[in-house]
Design an enzyme around this catalytic site. Structure first.
Site, PDB file in Angstrom:
ATOM      1  N   GLU A   1      13.432  15.071   8.494  1.00 36.50           N
ATOM      2  CA  GLU A   1      14.152  13.810   8.677  1.00 36.50           C
ATOM      3  C   GLU A   1      13.672  12.826   7.610  1.00 36.50           C
ATOM      4  OE1 GLU A   1      14.958  10.281  11.990  1.00 36.50           O
ATOM      5  OE2 GLU A   1      13.636  11.963  12.477  1.00 36.50           O
TER       6      GLU A   1
ATOM      7  N   ASP B   1      12.846   1.246  15.910  1.00 38.80           N
ATOM      8  CA  ASP B   1      11.571   1.781  15.466  1.00 38.80           C
ATOM      9  C   ASP B   1      10.417   0.895  15.901  1.00 38.80           C
ATOM     10  OD1 ASP B   1      12.457   4.107  14.046  1.00 38.80           O
ATOM     11  OD2 ASP B   1      13.304   2.740  12.553  1.00 38.80           O
TER      12      ASP B   1
END
Length: 265
Positions: free
Chosen positions: A53, A64
């Protein structure tokens, strides 16, 4: 609306490895995080990664946690941009595993979905994760990405209701990203209790590979996750080490411990 596409590069690759009984490992790196950051990609493959990723840094990464936010801030402060990261990637020889970009929808819209997906594919990226794009708004990007040869991966969380989860499982491409808990990315002391139930729900809805992410940080957690999901996504634990100065050899050694844990499951 496209719902019956044949599996693309990412899904075929992950299915083939999964069907041998292998637990899948997908580490994450923020593009542009350090000079020569593409060396991490080869280290990941050497450690046994099945896919990688690649985070395209964004200034407001709402999903995040602190570590990935710091990694994004560091990359942006170094002058990283989508164009520069993809230009770096274009110089990397075939790694032998799929690259899956992840970013926020603002960056997709900046140049437009067609141009964005075409640029990904030219750089050798085969998949795309856009965590702030809900499934009911994903029609256009799903079709545009598919036309470019990019598989749009959708996310499901413990709070996703059954009808929506079934739609996500059906329409996701490449794999289904199972978010182990309600919250942001980051290292945690234990695997969330909600992980087992979520992956079981997804498995009832699709045979597509299911990768579990958010909070997987240790070999024991990877081993436990491998009992439920087809594999794991490891992001914050990798990026914390990079922020602390770890080089490719250090990350190769760390990921090798996760690889061994998955292989023991």
């Amino acid at each position: 609306m496209t719902n019956i596409l044949a599996p693309g590069v990412v899904e075929r690759h992950l299915r083939a490895r999964r069907d041998t009984g292998r637990g899948l490992l997908m580490p994450y790196v923020t593009g542009g995080i350090t000079p020569g950051w593409t060396r991490y990609l080869k280290a990941f493959v050497d450690a046994g990664a099945d896919a990688i990723e690649l985070g395209l840094p964004f200034s407001d990464p709402t999903l995040d946690g602190v570590t990935i936010q710091q990694a994004s801030d560091t990359a942006l402060a170094r002058g990283a941009s989508t164009r520069r990261i993809l230009a770096d990637l274009a110089e990397v020889r075939d790694l032998g595993v799929p690259l899956v970009a992840s970013t926020y929808y603002n960056l997709v819209l900046h140049d437009g979905p067609e141009a964005f997906c075409a640029a990904l594919r030219r750089a050798g990226v085969s998949g795309l994760i856009v965590p702030d794009l809900p499934v009911h708004e994903a029609d256009e990007l799903t079709d545009v990405a598919a036309a470019a040869g990019v598989e749009l991966v959708l996310l499901a969380s413990p709070a996703t209701p059954r009808p929506r989860l079934e739609e996500i499982s059906r329409r996701s491409r490449g794999f289904v990203y199972a978010v182990s808990l309600m919250g942001t990315t980051g290292e945690r002391a234990a695997l969330a209790a909600s992980a087992a139930e979520l992956t079981a729900r997804i498995r009832r809805a699709t045979d597509r590979p299911v990768l579990l992410g958010f909070g997987i940080s240790t070999p024991d957690q990877a081993r436990e996750a491998g009992r439920y999901a087809d594999g794991v996504v490891v992001g914050a634990a990798v990026m914390r080490r990079v922020l602390d100065g770890a080089g490719p050899d250090d990350l190769r050694a760390f990921l090798a411990t996760l690889r061994r844990a998955l292989d023991q499951e």
